[in-house]
Scaffold this active site. Structure first.
Site, PDB file in Angstrom:
ATOM      1  CG  HIS A 214       1.330   0.866   4.681  1.00 29.33           C
ATOM      2  ND1 HIS A 214       2.051   1.542   5.644  1.00 29.33           N
ATOM      3  CD2 HIS A 214       2.237   0.124   3.987  1.00 29.33           C
ATOM      4  CE1 HIS A 214       3.331   1.212   5.533  1.00 29.33           C
ATOM      5  NE2 HIS A 214       3.463   0.342   4.556  1.00 29.33           N
TER       6      HIS A 214
ATOM      7  CG  HIS B 241       3.399  -4.266   5.076  1.00 30.24           C
ATOM      8  ND1 HIS B 241       4.252  -4.090   6.135  1.00 30.24           N
ATOM      9  CD2 HIS B 241       3.643  -3.235   4.230  1.00 30.24           C
ATOM     10  CE1 HIS B 241       4.988  -3.009   5.935  1.00 30.24           C
ATOM     11  NE2 HIS B 241       4.629  -2.465   4.775  1.00 30.24           N
ATOM     12  CD  GLU B 242       2.219  -2.992   0.845  1.00 30.97           C
ATOM     13  OE1 GLU B 242       2.060  -1.772   1.050  1.00 30.97           O
ATOM     14  OE2 GLU B 242       3.343  -3.539   0.901  1.00 30.97           O
TER      15      GLU B 242
ATOM     16  CB  ALA C  57       2.942  -4.910  -2.286  1.00 30.30           C
TER      17      ALA C  57
HETATM   18 ZN   LIG Z   1       5.165  -0.671   3.875  1.00 32.28          ZN
END
Ligand SMILES: [Zn+2]
Length: 881
Positions: free
Chosen positions: A309, A305-306, A270
Site C-alpha cells: 500500500h 499487502h500493507e 491491518a
Molecule cells: Zn488494503
C-alpha cells in the site's frame, strides 16, 4: 448512533474540496479517559473550487471542543456552530493561507467502536480509515485532502514508554511529573485516514533492509512483551515483500523507518498507515506451536499487502471512498502474486478463486450486490467488501492478462509516475494502462460500474470434414438491485486444447502465430471463435487460471472431466475439472435425497482419484487440493434453493464412500507423511501436513477405533498447531470418545494465548455435531468471551453464522434469533463489527419459504431496533429490499 433516516452519499455528487490543508501540527497529551488534542492547520481556499462562500465546515464526532482560533485570534461562540457531526465556522480568510487552531478533548476508554483513538488492553492506538480521524479532532476528513503531519505525543513515562506516530522521529525529551514527549514528522503528504499513533509499554524486534538504491531502512515490530518470540515470521515476510516490490514493480521504500504494531482489539485485519502499520495480532504473531500453516500464509500475505500500500494507496491514494478498489483491488492483486511467488502459484490461485466463488459471488447474487466502484453508500465502512477487494483484484488481474507482464509493468510505471502524491480515481488507473500500451479499454471500464457475476455459456462444435472447432460464446448478467439492465463486458478467456493422447494441441487462430495457449477477447454479447487444422476433436480447457470472474457454463461429460483431471497442464483447470466432477456427482445425490431414493456411489470418481494417487507428486499441497471435495458453502452457492441438510448428507456420503474405496491408500499416505515436525514453514513440510491431515480426515469418516487412535495420538504428540488443531477438529467432528476431555485440555493448555483460544471458539462454532447450537449459546457466557473484542466475536458469532450453514440455518430459526440478539447487543458497542455479522442473514432469498420468513423477521427486528447504527441499518434495510 442516530435515529433519523440515515443519509445516502452518491459518487455523482463529488465536488472538489473547498479548502485545502497544507500542513498539520498535532499535539496530544495522552491519557485513557481524557486525552487533549491541539491541532494547528495551515489552510487555504482551494483554487479549483468554484464555491465562493466563506463558510468552512469540518467533520468531527464525539469530540469535546475546548477552543478555536484563526491566525492566533480566538473565536467566540457566535463565530461557529456545532452539530453532532460537524463544526461550521462562518467566516474564514479567502485570499491568503491561514492557521486554524483547535483544542479538543476525547475519551479513548469509552471508544468501544474502535475508530479514532481507543484503548486496546493497556495500549492506546488509532484506526482512522475510513473516517476515524474525525473522532480525534475536527478536520476535512476526506482522502483528497493531503497534508504533511508533525505530531507530538506527551504521556506518562511508565505507562507509555513507547510513543509512535508516522514518519521519522525528530525530537524527544522529558517533562515534569514523570512525563515525556516525542515528536514525529512525516515529510510525505497524506490523507488523514493514514494518520496513526500508538502509545504503550511495548517490546520490539529490530532488523534492517537495504533498498535497491543502497539506503538502509530500519525495521521494527512492536508487540506486548510476552509475544516477542512470535514476530520472526512477520519480519521475514516484510523483508521479502520489500524485495519483491523492487524486483517486480521497481518500487522502493521511502522513509528511513518502517514500523508495525500488533494490537489485540482491531476491527479489520491491518492498516497501512504511513510508516506505522497497525495490525490485528492475528496477522503478526506466529510460533509453530501456536499458529497453523494457514496462519503463517495469511501473515505473509497481509504483511505484504500493507507494505505494498505504501505505493498503491499511500503515495497514490483515492480521490474519494467510491474509489476504494483503486487501492484495494490493485493491492490485493499484488499480494496474491507475491504470495504465489513465495510458495506455490497454483495453490494460491485455487485458494483465491475458492474464496471469490463462495463468498464474493454470493455477495454479487444477493441484495447487497454493488460494482467494485459503488455509486452510493450510507456508511462507507460497509463497503470494505469482498467485491471491492477480491473482485477488484480480479479486474486488475484481467488487465494484467490482457496486457501481459511487460505491458502491465509499463502501465503501472506510468501510473506511479503520473500520479505520485495525488488522490486519483479508478479511471486514472485504467487510463495509465491504456496510454502506456496504446490500447483501448473503454469497454473494459464497465467492470468498474457493473455489479453482478456474468455467466459465460460456451457451445463447442467440431466439424471433422473441415477439421475445424467452433466455440460459440455468449455472455449474460442477471439484474442486480438498483441495476436492472446490463451491458456486455470485455472478458479475457484463456484457452488450451488437449489431444486425446493427452498432448497439447497447437492453436491456429486467425492469422496469429501458432501457440499452445491463447487469450480470446469476448467483447460482444455473442461471439464465435474458430480454430482450424485440427485432425481430431480436441478436449477444450477453457478459462484457464480462472482468467475472468465469471460462471462458466459448458457441457462436459464426467468422462471428459476425468480426462482433464489426468491431462490438463493448467493447474487451475485440472483442479477445477475434479471439482466439477465431484460436484456433479454430489448434486445427483442431493436429488436422490430430496426424492428419498437410495444413494448410490459413482465409481468414476474413485477411479479418477486413484489415478491421481498413483502418480508421483512433488507438490503434496496441490495433490491434497485435487483430492478434496467442494465445500458445502460452494455447493450451496450453486443451488437455486439451498438445501443445507441434503448438501451435508450427500457430501458426507461421498466422503465416506471415497474413504472406504481408498482406505489402504489413505493409511499409507498418512503414515508416510506423519513426521515428527516442529512446524517449519516451508512448502515441503506444509505439503506433508496437508496431505496427511486430509488422509486422516477421510479415514475419520469411517467411524473406526483404529483411526480414532491416529487422531488422538496426533493430538497429544503434535509439535505444531497445524497438526494439533487438525486432530482436535477431527476428534470433535466424530463420535470420538475423548471429545470433551480433549476440548477441555486444549483450553487449559492455551488459555493464555488469545489467538489460540479464538481457534478453540471457532472450532466449536463450526462443528457439525448436533449439540452445536447449545454449545455456541453457552460459549457466549464463557469468561473468555467478550463482545468488546472483534476477534472473539468473529471466532464465535461470525464463525457460527457464516461458516456453519448446517446449524445456523436450522429449520426452527433459532440460529437467526441468536444472531439478531447478538447483533443488537454488539450494535451498541461496535457498529462496524455488528454490521459485518448481519451477512449471515442477507442471502434469505436463496432459502425455502419458511426459512425466508424467519430470516426476514430477524432482519426486520434489526431495522426496527431503537438506536440502530447506520452501519447495521444499511445492511439490514438493503437486505430486505
Ligand atoms: Zn488494503
Amino acid at each position: 448512533m442516530r435515529e433519523a433516516s440515515p443519509q445516502t452519499i452518491y459518487l455523482k455528487d463529488y465536488t472538489f474540496p473547498e479548502y485545502l490543508i497544507d500542513s498539520v501540527e498535532l499535539s496530544l497529551v495522552l491519557s485513557e479517559e481524557d486525552t487533549r488534542v491541539v491541532s494547528k492547520m495551515m489552510m487555504q481556499k482551494n483554487p479549483d473550487s468554484e464555491n465562493r462562500e466563506s463558510l468552512l465546515e469540518l467533520a468531527g464526532e464525539e469530540l469535546e471542543l475546548i477552543s478555536l482560533a484563526i491566525d492566533g485570534k480566538a473565536l467566540s461562540d457566535d463565530d461557529y456552530q456545532l452539530s453532532e457531526e460537524h463544526l461550521q465556522i462562518a467566516e474564514v480568510p479567502q485570499e491568503q493561507p491561514f492557521i486554524l487552531a483547535i483544542e479538543n478533548k476525547i475519551n479513548p476508554k469509552a471508544n468501544t467502536a474502535l475508530e479514532g483513538l481507543y484503548l486496546s488492553k493497556q495500549m492506546l492506538c488509532t484506526q482512522c480509515e475510513a473516517q476515524g480521524f474525525r473522532k480525534i479532532t475536527y478536520f476535512l476528513d476526506r482522502p483528497d485532502i493531503m497534508s504533511t503531519f508533525k505530531t507530538t505525543l506527551i504521556a506518562d513515562k511508565d505507562k507509555y514508554p513507547v510513543l509512535l506516530s508516522n514518519g521519522n522521529k525528530v525530537a524527544e525529551g522529558e517533562l515534569q511529573n514523570n512525563r515525556h514527549w516525542v515528536t514525529w514528522e512525516d515529510p510525505f503528504k497524506k490523507p488523514c485516514y493514514l494518520f496513526a499513533l500508538v502509545a504503550g509499554d511495548l517490546s520490539c524486534i529490530e532488523d534492517k533492509f537495504v533498498t535497491m538504491s543502497g539506503r538502509e531502512i530500519s525495521l521494527q515490530i512492536f508487540v506486548e512483551a510476552e509475544d516477542i518470540d512470535k514476530c520472526e515470521h512477520a519480519m521475514d515476510s516484510l523483508k521479502n515483500a520489500m524485495r519483491w516490490d523492487e524486483q517486480v514493480y521497481g518500487r522502493e521504500y521511502d522513509l528511513d523507518l518502517y514500523m508495525i504494531v500488533a494490537v489485540s482489539h482491531f476491527n479489520m485485519g491491518a492498516m497501512e498507515n504511513k510508516g506505522l502499520n497497525i495490525f490485528n495480532t492475528k496477522f503478526v504473531l506466529a510460533r509453530p506451536d501456536t499458529a497453523t500453516d494457514s496462519d503463517y500464509e495469511h501473515i505473509e500475505g497481509v504483511i505484504a499487502h500493507e507494505y505494498f500500500h505504501n505505493w498503491t494507496g499511500n503515495r497514490v491514494t483515492c480521490r474519494d471512498w467510491f474509489q476504494l478498489s483503486l487501492k484495494e483491488g490493485f493491492t490485493v492483486f499484488r499480494d496474491q502474486e507475491f504470495s504465489g511467488d513465495q510458495t506455490s502459484k497454483a495453490i494460491k490461485r485455487i485458494e483465491d478463486v475458492k474464496l471469490l466463488r463462495t463468498r464474493q459471488f454470493a455477495e454479487d447474487a444477493g441484495p447487497l450486490a454493488h460494482p467494485i466502484r459503488p455509486d452510493s453508500y450510507i456508511e462507507i465502512n460497509n463497503f470494505y467488501t469482498l467485491t471491492v477487494y477480491e473482485k477488484g483484484a480480479e479486474v486488475v488481474r484481467m488487465i494484467h492478462t490482457l496486457l501481459g507482464v511487460e505491458g502491465f509493468r509499463r502501465g503501472s510505471d506510468l501510473y506511479f509516475q503520473r500520479h505520485d502524491g495525488q488522490a486519483v480515481t479508478c479511471d486514472d488507473f485504467v487510463s495509465a494502462m491504456e496510454d502506456a500500451n496504446a490500447i483501448d479499454l473503454s469497454l473494459f471500464r464497465r467492470w468498474y460500474s457493473q455489479a453482478g457475476t456474468p455467466e459465460l455459456s460456451v457451445k463447442q462444435v467440431y466439424d471433422s470434414e473441415q477439421q475445424c472447432l467452433t466455440l460459440e460464446m455468449q455472455q449474460s448478467s442477471s439484474p442486480t438491485p438498483r441495476q436492472q439492465t446490463k451491458k456486455p463486458l470485455h472478458i479475457p478467456v484463456k484457452l488450451g486444447l488437449i489431444n486425446s493422447d493427452g498432448t497439447t494441441e497447437k492453436i491456429n487462430y486467425q492469422s496469429r502465430p501458432v501457440v499452445e495457449e491463447i487469450v480470446l477477447e469476448l467483447k460482444q454479447e455473442k461471439q464465435t471463435f474458430e480454430f482450424n487444422n485440427l485432425a481430431s476433436k480436441p478436449v477444450v480447457s477453457l478459462l484457464r487460471g480462472f482468467s475472468a470472474p465469471v460462471v462458466l457454463k459448458m457441457e462436459q461429460s464426467l468422462e471428459e472431466l476425468a480426462f482433464l483431471v489426468r491431462h490438463d497442464s493448467d493447474t487451475f483447470n485440472r483442479w477445477e475439472a475434479g471439482q466439477k466432477m465431484s460436484g456433479t456427482i454430489i448434486f445427483s445425490l442431493i436429488e436422490a435425497i430430496q426424492k428419498s431414493e437410495q444413494l448410490k456411489f459413482n465409481n468414476l470418481l474413485l477411479s479418477s482419484l486413484s489415478h491421481v494417487l498413483q502418480q508421483d507428486w512433488e507438490d503434496l499441497s496441490y495433490l491434497s487440493l485435487l483430492l478434496s471435495l467442494p465445500d458445502e458453502s460452494y455447493l450451496a452457492s450453486q443451488m437455486k434453493i439451498i438445501d443445507v441438510e441434503a448438501i451435508h448428507e450427500a457430501r458426507e456420503f461421498i466422503k465416506k464412500s471415497i474413504a472406504e474405496g481408498l482406505e489402504s491408500v489413505f493409511v499409507s499416505l498418512y503414515k508416510q507423511n506423519h513426521k515428527d515436525e516442529s512446524g517449519c514453514f516451508d512448502a515441503a513440510a506444509i505439503g506433508r501436513r496437508r496431505i496427511k491431515n486430509l488422509a486422516l480426515s477421510y479415514l475419520s469418516s469411517l467411524d473406526n477405533q483404529q483411526f480414532y487412535e491416529f487422531s488422538e495420538q496426533q493430538y497429544h504428540t503434535a509439535k505444531n498447531m497445524t497438526d494439533q488443531l487438525a486432530a482436535l477438529s477431527l476428534i470433535i467432528e466424530s463420535k470420538h470418545p475423548s471429545k470433551e476431555i480433549c476440548l477441555q485440555q486444549f483450553y487449559e493448555q492455551w488459555q493464555h494465548e488469545a489467538l489460540v483460544i479464538d481457534k478453540w471458539f471457532a472450532l466449536q462454532a463450526c462443528s457439525r455435531s448436533s449439540q452445536t447450537f447449545d454449545t455456541v449459546k453457552t460459549l457466549t457466557q464463557h469468561s473468555a468471551f467478550s463482545l468488546n473484542n472483534p476477534n472473539r466475536v468473529r471466532s464465535l458469532i461470525g464463525a457460527f453464522s457464516q461458516s456453519n450453514q448446517l446449524h445456523f440455518h436450522a429449520e426452527n430459526g433459532q440460529g437467526y434469533q441468536f444472531l439478531v440478539e447478538n447483533v443488537i447487543a454488539l450494535n451498541r458497542i461496535n457498529p462496524q463489527v455488528a454490521a459485518r455479522m448481519v451477512v449471515g442473514l442477507t442471502q434469505w432469498k436463496r432459502f425455502d419459504y419458511e426459512r425466508q420468513q424467519k430470516m426476514k423477521t430477524a432482519l426486520n427486528q434489526l431495522v426496527n431496533t431503537a438506536e440502530i447504527s447506520k452501519d447495521v441499518f444499511e445492511v439490514a434495510s438493503k437486505s430486505l429490499l
